[in-house]
Scaffold this active site. Structure first.
Site, short mmCIF file in Angstrom:
data_model
loop_
_atom_site.label_atom_id
_atom_site.label_comp_id
_atom_site.label_asym_id
_atom_site.label_seq_id
_atom_site.Cartn_x
_atom_site.Cartn_y
_atom_site.Cartn_z
N ASP A 11 -30.62 55.77 72.45
CA ASP A 11 -31.61 55.33 73.44
C ASP A 11 -33.00 55.35 72.81
OD1 ASP A 11 -31.97 54.79 76.44
OD2 ASP A 11 -33.51 56.28 76.00
N GLU A 57 -29.86 50.97 71.37
CA GLU A 57 -30.38 50.36 72.61
C GLU A 57 -31.80 49.88 72.35
OE1 GLU A 57 -32.54 50.90 76.63
OE2 GLU A 57 -32.90 51.89 74.72
#
Length: 489
Positions: A198, A239
């Site tokens: 992330d 991501e």
């Protein structure tokens, strides 16, 4: 370990039934043959904010959700995917708390980016900051060190509070590399198969750049962490919300990427009744992608759709979404808004609501998603055809809560009775089990108001036909006995 070419679920640890044990029971009772691709459990770790995305550690599970034993139990029947926020950690973590106490004398001081690591005298330079892709007004927070009374400014990319809850990590530090190694080793012990990196686009801070996806340094970091993950039998999914060319460069580097273009493009197709942009896109996109329609944040617009949309047209689409109850997340830094001031970062809504709760339109959207090459992920609210949770937005003041409803067992059972949900489950089973999805994909010639997509493997094929005038979807395929069959979605 290969990622399975089947449908995955995305859920918070407490959104289906209240905790991880309940989640496992619900998965086994209602969805044991549905999510053969795996379960993405949004951060189940102790966290001080951003609904799990400000983690204190990755070595523990938040006791309210359960234990690692519960994660391992889910992992016995489903591949488990979790997040690793490689860019930051919680202000309340033991590492930063020790730094707040002892400052530069802390054994953890090197984990963080004090501003003298960026600017020699530690004083931010306005023209440098103006070039950065900002997620808050300034990319740092100010703290007072308890033992010395000194002020320290440290880098904080994210965070709505001042000072931020999310403290950036210095990935140049050997101590950070050791910490990330410890976290990934623990994941492998706990039967975690896939890890989403992330906020990975923000890990490199370099003056004179946007401090977002800084090349070539980003690849050095990715190569290091991918090699580490591979040695532990873990697949990584970076991501990244960015211009599609950046995503494509990541794909060219051999990485899995997220298809953040598909959700808006499908929405545009169904609302404006034209398949031209969608078909053109499906012909040219990388195939090694994870696909989604909805998620815990929103439908990506800028920067993901930059150069792919006409902002006048986009404004009209956004207005339709607002009329249907959506709210918006906006771009902070002027330099990264459109020339005409277009500043929509994400459209926040349930995907079912933004399609006016029209079952055929919603199932057409899912059918397109499942036919697009890649690994389809279905967010838990979308799974249950959940509607905009305006009440929760009003209660919390957080716009993203519109698509973060927590379902009780009773609500799950009620949702499963809806015809739209049963039709979606049937479609997921078809996507999981039909052999042609492991073959070759083709976008067939079609009129502007229709969509024709084909998958073919050996003597098996399936064709998706959608009539955009009615939003009706039909799949033609060759069945087990070699006969042509029709499946009305």
């Amino acid at each position: 370990m290969a990622v399975k070419n089947q449908v995955q679920l995305i859920t918070y640890p407490d959104s289906l039934g209240g905790d991880l044990k309940a989640l496992n029971n619900i998965l086994m009772k209602y969805f044991s043959d549905i999510f053969k691709g795996g379960i993405h459990i949004l951060p189940p770790f102790p966290s001080s904010g951003d609904r799990g995305f400000a983690p204190l550690t990755y070595l523990e599970i938040e006791p309210e959700f359960g234990t690692w034993e519960d994660i391992r139990a889910i992992g016995e029947n489903f591949d488990v995917l979790v997040d690793l926020m490689v860019n930051h950690i919680s202000q309340k973590s033991i590492y930063f708390q020790d730094f707040l106490m002892r400052g530069r004398k802390s054994e953890y001081a090197d984990l963080f980016i004090t501003l003298d690591k960026v600017w020699e005298d530690g004083a931010p330079v306005k023209k440098d900051v103006e070039k950065m892709f900002l997620r808050r007004k300034v990319p740092y927070s100010t703290f007072n060190i308890e033992e010395t009374g000194e002020e320290e400014k440290v880098w904080t990319t994210f965070g709505k509070t001042e000072p931020s809850e999310q403290i950036d990590l210095d990935i140049k530090s050997d101590k950070i590399k050791q910490l990330l190694t410890d976290f990934l080793v623990n994941f492998s012990k706990q039967n975690v198969k896939i890890v989403r990196l992330d906020a990975v686009g923000y890990v490199i801070k370099k003056l004179g750049t946007s401090c977002f996806f800084v090349e070539p340094e980003i690849y050095e970091f990715l190569d290091w962490i991918i090699e580490l993950a591979n040695s532990l039998g873990i697949e990584l999914l970076p991501e990244l919300h960015s211009h599609y060319r950046v995503q494509n460069r990541l794909a060219d580097h051999g990485c899995w990427i997220y298809d953040f273009i598909l959700p808006y493009t499908i929405l545009d197709t169904l609302i404006n009744k034209s398949s031209e942009k969608l078909c053109e896109y499906l012909k040219n996109r990388p195939s090694k992608q994870f696909t989604m329609l909805d998620c815990h944040d929103g439908i990506p617009v800028k920067p993901d759709m930059d150069d792919l949309i006409d902002t006048k047209e986009a404004k009209k689409l956004v207005d339709v979404c607002l009329e249907r109850g959506s709210n918006l997340s906006l771009i902070m830094s002027d330099e990264h808004k459109g020339l005409d001031g277009f500043d929509v970062h994400q459209i926040r809504c349930s995907y079912y609501s933004v399609l006016n709760c029209e079952d055929d339109a919603y199932l057409a959207a899912r059918a397109i998603q499942f036919f697009a090459p890649g690994i389809p992920q279905v967010y838990y609210v979308g799974l249950l055809a959940g509607k905009n949770d305006v009440e929760n937005v009003n209660k919390t003041g957080e716009g993203r809560e519109i698509n973060r409803h927590n379902f009780s067992l009773e609500e799950i059972e009620q949702s499963l009775k809806q015809e739209v949900v049963q039709r979606l489950l049937t479609l997921i089973r078809f996507r999981n089990e039909y052999i042609a999805f492991n073959g070759e994909f083709e976008v067939l010639e079609s009129q502007k108001d229709e969509i024709k997509l084909l998958w073919q493997k050996d003597d098996k094929y399936c064709t998706l036909y959608i009539d955009l005038k009615t939003d009706k979807s039909v799949i033609e395929y060759i069945d087990e006995i070699g006969k042509k069959a029709l499946y009305v979605v």
